[in-house]
Design an enzyme around this catalytic site. Structure first.
Site, PDB file in Angstrom:
ATOM      1  N   GLU A   1       0.822  -1.200   0.000  1.00  0.00           N
ATOM      2  CA  GLU A   1       0.000   0.000   0.000  1.00  0.00           C
ATOM      3  C   GLU A   1       0.859   1.253   0.000  1.00  0.00           C
ATOM      4  O   GLU A   1       1.841   1.289   0.730  1.00  0.00           O
ATOM      5  CB  GLU A   1      -0.906   0.017   1.246  1.00  0.00           C
ATOM      6  CG  GLU A   1      -2.013   1.067   1.123  1.00  0.00           C
ATOM      7  CD  GLU A   1      -2.913   1.145   2.348  1.00  0.00           C
ATOM      8  OE1 GLU A   1      -2.458   0.805   3.454  1.00  0.00           O
ATOM      9  OE2 GLU A   1      -4.056   1.570   2.201  1.00  0.00           O
TER      10      GLU A   1
ATOM     11  N   GLY B   1       5.376   1.329  11.647  1.00  0.00           N
ATOM     12  CA  GLY B   1       3.940   1.125  11.737  1.00  0.00           C
ATOM     13  C   GLY B   1       3.526  -0.299  11.449  1.00  0.00           C
ATOM     14  O   GLY B   1       4.236  -1.257  11.759  1.00  0.00           O
ATOM     15  N   ALA B   2       2.375  -0.441  10.803  1.00  0.00           N
ATOM     16  CA  ALA B   2       1.779  -1.754  10.575  1.00  0.00           C
ATOM     17  C   ALA B   2       0.956  -1.692   9.291  1.00  0.00           C
ATOM     18  O   ALA B   2       0.601  -0.608   8.839  1.00  0.00           O
ATOM     19  CB  ALA B   2       0.893  -2.132  11.752  1.00  0.00           C
TER      20      ALA B   2
ATOM     21  N   GLU C   1      -2.322  -3.701   7.139  1.00  0.00           N
ATOM     22  CA  GLU C   1      -3.467  -4.585   7.391  1.00  0.00           C
ATOM     23  C   GLU C   1      -3.702  -5.658   6.333  1.00  0.00           C
ATOM     24  O   GLU C   1      -4.858  -6.051   6.122  1.00  0.00           O
ATOM     25  CB  GLU C   1      -4.727  -3.720   7.489  1.00  0.00           C
ATOM     26  CG  GLU C   1      -5.168  -3.037   6.169  1.00  0.00           C
ATOM     27  CD  GLU C   1      -4.680  -1.618   6.006  1.00  0.00           C
ATOM     28  OE1 GLU C   1      -3.660  -1.266   6.625  1.00  0.00           O
ATOM     29  OE2 GLU C   1      -5.306  -0.847   5.253  1.00  0.00           O
ATOM     30  N   ASN C   2      -2.645  -6.156   5.666  1.00  0.00           N
ATOM     31  CA  ASN C   2      -2.852  -7.206   4.656  1.00  0.00           C
ATOM     32  C   ASN C   2      -3.851  -8.240   5.172  1.00  0.00           C
ATOM     33  O   ASN C   2      -3.738  -8.721   6.298  1.00  0.00           O
ATOM     34  CB  ASN C   2      -1.529  -7.907   4.365  1.00  0.00           C
ATOM     35  CG  ASN C   2      -0.376  -6.945   4.274  1.00  0.00           C
ATOM     36  OD1 ASN C   2      -0.363  -6.082   3.412  1.00  0.00           O
ATOM     37  ND2 ASN C   2       0.569  -7.041   5.191  1.00  0.00           N
TER      38      ASN C   2
ATOM     39  N   GLU D   1      -5.512  -2.431  13.088  1.00  0.00           N
ATOM     40  CA  GLU D   1      -5.250  -3.285  11.921  1.00  0.00           C
ATOM     41  C   GLU D   1      -6.314  -4.364  11.777  1.00  0.00           C
ATOM     42  O   GLU D   1      -6.683  -4.740  10.661  1.00  0.00           O
ATOM     43  CB  GLU D   1      -3.853  -3.913  12.015  1.00  0.00           C
ATOM     44  CG  GLU D   1      -2.703  -2.909  12.124  1.00  0.00           C
ATOM     45  CD  GLU D   1      -2.704  -1.864  11.025  1.00  0.00           C
ATOM     46  OE1 GLU D   1      -3.118  -2.174   9.892  1.00  0.00           O
ATOM     47  OE2 GLU D   1      -2.301  -0.714  11.307  1.00  0.00           O
TER      48      GLU D   1
ATOM     49  N   HIS E   1      -9.382  -3.110  10.165  1.00  0.00           N
ATOM     50  CA  HIS E   1      -9.209  -3.035   8.709  1.00  0.00           C
ATOM     51  C   HIS E   1      -9.595  -4.333   7.998  1.00  0.00           C
ATOM     52  O   HIS E   1      -9.851  -4.335   6.796  1.00  0.00           O
ATOM     53  CB  HIS E   1      -7.752  -2.759   8.356  1.00  0.00           C
ATOM     54  CG  HIS E   1      -7.375  -1.308   8.327  1.00  0.00           C
ATOM     55  ND1 HIS E   1      -8.121  -0.350   7.692  1.00  0.00           N
ATOM     56  CD2 HIS E   1      -6.292  -0.663   8.837  1.00  0.00           C
ATOM     57  CE1 HIS E   1      -7.503   0.822   7.817  1.00  0.00           C
ATOM     58  NE2 HIS E   1      -6.406   0.666   8.503  1.00  0.00           N
TER      59      HIS E   1
HETATM   60 ZN   LIG Z   1      -4.833   1.890   9.027  1.00  0.00          ZN
END
Ligand SMILES: [Zn+2]
Length: 893
Positions: free
Chosen positions: A167, A300-301, A303-304, A337, A340
Site C-alpha cells: 500500500e 507502523g503496521a 493490514e494485509n 489493523e 481493517h
Molecule cells: Zn490503518
C-alpha cells in the site's frame, strides 16, 4: 436525559427545515460504481484471478516471478495496460479464444506512468482470456514491494527475512497487476524459499514440497476477491505464538527468541476478533489471521488481509522492558489493523480519495475497542486530547478536505496524513454521538452487508447511516468530509438570559478565511435552576440557534468533547465556566483548555486567559488533562527557546509539575492503577526536559545502577530515565549509551538507546550522533537514520546542526528510504524552526528540489513556521509578564 435531548432538538426543527432548503452547497459524492471510479487504467480489461509465483534469492537479493492472470475483456482492444515498476519482463503471452496461444509481439514499459502496455498484432475479442507474464526484479531494503530486512539473532548472528509492503501502489514492484483498489481479484501465491524459512501469505498453506539445493516450494490457498495492495508475502526463520478465537487460527510470528513476547498481542486478538464479529455483523471470513513482527524494515503496521505486518516495536511486549504506554499502543494498533480486516479489506474504498473510509474508520474503531476492554485507561479522554492537535493542524488555510482528489501514486502516498486518520476518526465519533451508539452500529452493519467483497465511497456510508437513522446523513455530514477546516461556535449572551449560537470557520493563518459553514451537532450541559441539564442541537449552516440559559450559568457547549469544533464563549459566559472547570468531565476540561489556548494563539482572547485557566488546573492529576495542558505550555517553552524569558518560564512550569510528581514519587505503590504508571513516566520526562535538578540527579543515579544490572529499572522508568540521561549527557555518559546501543542484538533496545543519545543537548555530542547515521551499523535500519537526525533537531534542540548535516549528506542518508521519506525528510526538519527566514529558505528549497506533488505539504510547513514566528513576537512579552507575577506565587506555594 434522553427525553431532554429530544425536546431540545424539537426546538430547533424550524431552523433545520430552513437549512434543508438553503444549505445545498455540499454535493455528496456518488455511491460506488466501477465504471465511474477514478483511476489511470482502462476499465475495459478486468482481472478476476491471479496465479502468482515469486522466487526471491536471499544471497543475490534478486527474484524471479511468473503470473497467470484470468482477465475479462469487455470491449475489443489491441492493447492491454496494467501497472508495473522496476521489473524486467522476459515473456508475455495471451491465449486466443480457440485455446491456442498468441505470443505478445510488443511489450512496452513506461516508468513515469508506472505501466506496462502489451500491444497485440490482432484485436483481442471481448470475453475471458488468460495472460501469462514472466519477469524478474530486485529485492530492496526500503519497504516498497518485496523487501529484505537484515537483523541479528539473540546470539548476534546476522540473518535476513523477506517482507512486503504494497500500500498504496507498490504491488506493481513485485508483479505486473491492475494496481488500483477497485480492481478486486482473487490471488493464489506460490513461492520458493530456503528449507529453514517459514513462508506466510494471506491464506493458509495448501501444499509444501521439498526441492533440491535446500529449497522448498510453498503454495497458498486462493484468497477471496480483494485489492492488490492487500497482498502479503513474508518469509524467514520465524517462531509462532499460537492461539485461536471465534474458530479462526491465530499466530504471532516473530524472529528467533521472541515468540513469548507475542503473548500480549495474542490476548488482544482473542478479545477483539469476537467483538468485531459481533459489532460488524459479518464474520471474519478467512480461516486464519497472522500477525507478523518484522524487526525493522518499515514503520507502523499494514493490514494485509489474513497476514498483518507490524514493526516489532509496536506488537511485541516484554514485561521486563516494555512500558504501560507500550501496552496501550499495542492494544490500539492491533485493534486498528484488525478493524481493517473489515473496513478496508472486506469493504475497500473505491479510490484513494476515499482513504478516510479505511483509516478514519479503523482509528475510530481501535479507540472504541480499546475503551471497551480497558475502561480504566480512559481511552476516549486521550483521544479528545489528540483531537486537539488535529484541530490545530486543520486550522491552517493550507489544510485540505478529508476527501480530496488523488491523481497519481505520490498523491496517494501523501493522503496518509493526520486529516485522513485523526480528523476522519473524530468526524465518525461525532456522528456516532449524534446518532447514538445503537443506531450508528445498525448503519455500519447495513453498510458491511451491502458492500462486502466489493468497494464503497463515502456516499455508501452516509446512505447506510441515513437508512438506519432516518436522517438525511449525506446532507448533514458531507460538509465535514468535502470542505476543508472546521467551525468555531460563537456563544453570545443574550441580554436578559439565553445564548445565541453562530459559527464561522476557525483559522490560524488568516483573519478572514473563505466563508464555509457546517451542520454542527452541538451537545451541551448547563447548570440550570433545579440541577444540571443536557441536550443537543444541530447548528445549521449560516443561521443562528438559541439556547435557554440563566445569566451566570456554566454552559459547556461541547459536552463530552465529541464535536469537531471549537467554542468561543463571550466573556460573560466564559467566566462562570472557567471558575468551575474542575467540575467538568476530563474530556470537557480538555476541550476548554484546548479551545482557550487555540483562541489565545489567534488573538481572539488574551494569552493570560489560557495561563490563568491552566494554572487553575494545577492540582488536576488526570493523565489526559495533564497531557493537554502540558502540551500547550511546552509549546510556549519551545517558542521561548533562545529567548530571555525561558529560564523564568521553565522555573514556573517546574513549580507546577513538581508537586504533581511529588504525590506519585519514583516508585510504584503496590496495586496502584495503570493511570499512575503512565502519569509518573510522563511527569519524570517533563520535569527532566525542564531541567529539574532533583529529577536529573535521580535519573543519573538510577542509570548508573542500570548500566551494571539492567533489571534494576522497572519497565515504566526505562524510557524517561534514558531520555534524561541522554539529554544531559557528558562524553563518558554518551559513550555508555552508545556501548549499550551497539552491544544489544535486539532491534527495539537498539532503537531506544540510539534515541536517547540523539537527545543530547551538547553540540559536540549532537555532531557525534549525526556522524553515526552514516556508519555501516545503521545502514541496515534505514528508518532509524531519519529518527536520529530528527532526534537531534527536536529533542536535542539543535535544528541548525541537524539540517545542515542532512543537506550535506542527503544522498547517503536517503539511499534506502521510502518514497515519502525521500521527499519529506528535509522539510520535516524545518518544522523545528519558528522564524520567517527558515520559512523562506524552505519555500526556496522545495521549489528547486522537490516535485510539484510535495507543494501542499510544504505550504503547510511554511505556514506553521510563519505562524509560530508571529505568535512568538505577539505573546511572549505577555507570557513573561504573567510569569513575573505568577511564577513568584508558584514558588511560594
Ligand atoms: Zn490503518
Amino acid at each position: 436525559m434522553k427525553a431532554k435531548i429530544v425536546l431540545e432538538k424539537a426546538r430547533i426543527v424550524g431552523a433545520l427545515g430552513l437549512l434543508l432548503c438553503t444549505f445545498g452547497t455540499a454535493h455528496a459524492q456518488a455511491k460506488f460504481s466501477f465504471a465511474t471510479t477514478p483511476g489511470q487504467l482502462p476499465k475495459t480489461v478486468v482481472p478476476t484471478s491471479y496465479k502468482l509465483s515469486v522466487w526471491p534469492n536471499p544471497k543475490t537479493l534478486a527474484f524471479i516471478g511468473t503470473e497467470l492472470v484470468s482477465i475479462n475483456v469487455t470491449a475489443p482492444t489491441k492493447t492491454i495496460t496494467l501497472n508495473e515498476l522496476g521489473l524486467v519482463v522476459t515473456h508475455a503471452s495471451l491465449d486466443d479464444d480457440k485455446g491456442g496461444v498468441q505470443i505478445v509481439p510488443m511489450v512496452k514499459a513506461d516508468d513515469k506512468a508506472q505501466t506496462l502496455t502489451l500491444t497485440f498484432s490482432k484485436t483481442v475479442t471481448p470475453g475471458k482470456h488468460r495472460l501469462v507474464i514472466n519477469y524478474s526484479g530486485k529485492v530492496g531494503l526500503q519497504s516498497q514491494g518485496l523487501f529484505a530486512v537484515k537483523y541479528l539473532t539473540p546470539a548476534g548472528k546476522p540473518k535476513l527475512m523477506f517482507g512486503t509492503q504494497m500500500e498504496p501502489t507498490d504491488a506493481r514492484r513485485m508483479f505486473p497487476c491492475w494496481d488500483e483498489p477497485a480492481f478486486k481479484a482473487t490471488y493464489q501465491l506460490r513461492t520458493i524459499v530456503p528449507q529453514s524459512f517459514m513462508a506466510v501469505s494471506n491464506t493458509p498453506i495448501k501444499r509444501e514440497d521439498s526441492l533440491h539445493n535446500g529449497l522448498k516450494q510453498v503454495i497458498f490457498a486462493p484468497t477471496p476477491p480483494m485489492a492488490s495492495y492487500l497482498v502479503v508475502l513474508c518469509a524467514g526463520e520465524f517462531e509462532a505464538y499460537t492461539g485461536q478465537a471465534a474458530g479462526v487460527k491465530l499466530r504471532v510470528l516473530t524472529t528467533e527468541g521472541k515468540k513469548a513476547q507475542g503473548a500480549y498481542a495474542m490476548s488482544v486478538m482473542e478479545k477483539i476478533l469476537p467483538y468485531y464479529n459481533q459489532y460488524f455483523g459479518v464474520k471474519y471470513p478467512l480461516p486464519k489471521l497472522d500477525l507478523i513482527a518484522i524487526p525493522g524494515g518499515f514503520q507502523g503496521a499494514m493490514e494485509n488481509w489474513g497476514g498483518i505486518t507490524y514493526n516489532e516495536n509496536i506488537i511485541l511486549f516484554d514485561p521486563k522492558t516494555s512500558s504501560e504506554a507500550a501496552k496501550r499502543t499495542i492494544f490500539n494498533v492491533v485493534s486498528h489493523e484488525t478493524a481493517h480486516q473489515w473496513s478496508g479489506d472486506l469493504v475497500t474504498m473505491a479510490w484513494w480519495d476515499n482513504l478516510w473510509l479505511n483509516e478514519g474508520f479503523a482509528s475510530w474503531m481501535a479507540d472504541k475497542a480499546s475503551d471497551h476492554f480497558n475502561p480504566e485507561w480512559h481511552v476516549l479522554d486521550h483521544a479528545v486530547a489528540q483531537k486537539d492537535d488535529i484541530l490545530e493542524s486543520d486550522s491552517y488555510t493550507t489544510t485540505h478536505p478529508i476527501q480530496q482528489a488523488v491523481g497519481d501514486p505520490a498523491q496517494a502516498a501523501a493522503a496518509f496524513d493526520e486529516i485522513t486518520y485523526q480528523k476522519g476518526e473524530a468526524v465518525i465519533r461525532m456522528f456516532e454521538d449524534y446518532l447514538g451508539e445503537g443506531t450508528f452500529q445498525a448503519g455500519i452493519q447495513r453498510y458491511m452487508r451491502a458492500r462486502k467483497y466489493s468497494s464503497s465511497t463515502t456516499a455508501d456510508l452516509w446512505d447506510a447511516l441515513g437508512q438506519a437513522s432516518g436522517k438525511p446523513m449525506a446532507l448533514i455530514a458531507a460538509g465535514w468530509t468535502e470542505q476543508p477546516g472546521f467551525p468555531v461556535v460563537l456563544a453570545h449572551a443574550v441580554p436578559g438570559g439565553g445564548v445565541l449560537l453562530t459559527q464561522e470557520r476557525f483559522a490560524i493563518d488568516t483573519p478572514s478565511p473563505k466563508p464555509e459553514f457546517w451542520q454542527v451537532p452541538v451537545t451541551f450541559t448547563h447548570q440550570a435552576v433545579g440541577g444540571p441539564t443536557s441536550g443537543g442541537l444541530l447548528l445549521p449552516g449560516d443561521k443562528p440557534a438559541t439556547l435557554a440559559a440563566q445569566p451566570g450559568e456554566a454552559l459547556d457547549l461541547n459536552a463530552g468533547n465529541r464535536g469537531f469544533y471549537r467554542v468561543q464563549h463571550a466573556p460573560a459566559l466564559f467566566a462562570p465556566l472557567a471558575a468551575q472547570v474542575e467540575t467538568l468531565t476530563p474530556s470537557s476540561r480538555i476541550g476548554l483548555l484546548g479551545d482557550t489556548w487555540a483562541l489565545a494563539k489567534v488573538g481572539r482572547v488574551p494569552v493570560a486567559s489560557f495561563l490563568d485557566l491552566a494554572d487553575h488546573t494545577r492540582n488536576d492529576t488526570d493523565p489526559a488533562v495533564n497531557s493537554q495542558t502540558f502540551g500547550s505550555l511546552y509549546e510556549i517553552n519551545g517558542l521561548e527557546r533562545g529567548q530571555p524569558g525561558r529560564a523564568a518560564f521553565q522555573a514556573y512550569l517546574r513549580g507546577v509539575q513538581a508537586p504533581r510528581f511529588a504525590t506519585l514519587g519514583w516508585d510504584a505503590e503496590p496495586g496502584e492503577g495503570s493511570g499512575n504508571a503512565v502519569l509518573r513516566s510522563t511527569l519524570i520526562g517533563e520535569l527532566g526536559a525542564l531541567g529539574d535538578p532533583a529529577v536529573i540527579a535521580e535519573a543519573r543515579r538510577r542509570f548508573a545502577a542500570y548500566v551494571k544490572d539492567q533489571s534494576t529499572l522497572p519497565a515504566n522508568l526505562i524510557g524517561p530515565t534514558l531520555g534524561i540521561v541522554g539529554r544531559y549527557a557528558d562524553q563518558p555518559t554518551y559513550n555508555q549509551l552508545l556501548t549499550l546501543a551497539q552491544a544489544t542484538p535486539d532491534y527495539r533496545q537498539k532503537v531506544r538507546f540510539y534515541g536517547a543519545l540523539s537527545g543530547a543537548q551538547n553540540p559536540t555530542l549532537a555532531q557525534q550522533t549525526l556522524n553515526l547515521t552514516l556508519s555501516p551499523q545503521l545502514a541496515t535500519i534505514p528508518q532509524a537514520v531519519i529518527q536520529l537526525v530528527a532526534g537531534v533537531a527536536f529533542g536535542g534542540e539543535q535544528p541548525d546542526l541537524a539540517l545542515s548535516f542532512f543537506r550535506q549528506h542527503q544522498a547517503a542518508l536517503l539511499a534506502n528510504q521510502d518514497a515519502l521519506s525521500r521527499v519529506f525528510a528535509i522539510p520535516a526538519l524545518y518544522g523545528a524552526f519558528s522564524d520567517n527566514a527558515h520559512a523562506d529558505e524552505l519555500a526556496a528549497y522545495a521549489k528547486a528540489n522537490l516535485p510539484p506533488d510535495a507543494a501542499p505539504q510544504i505550504a503547510k510547513t511554511v505556514s506553521r513556521i510563519r505562524a509560530a514566528a508571529a505568535l512568538k513576537t505577539r505573546i511572549l512579552p505577555d507570557v513573561d509578564r504573567w510569569v513575573a507575577v505568577h511564577g513568584k506565587t508558584a514558588s511560594a506555594r
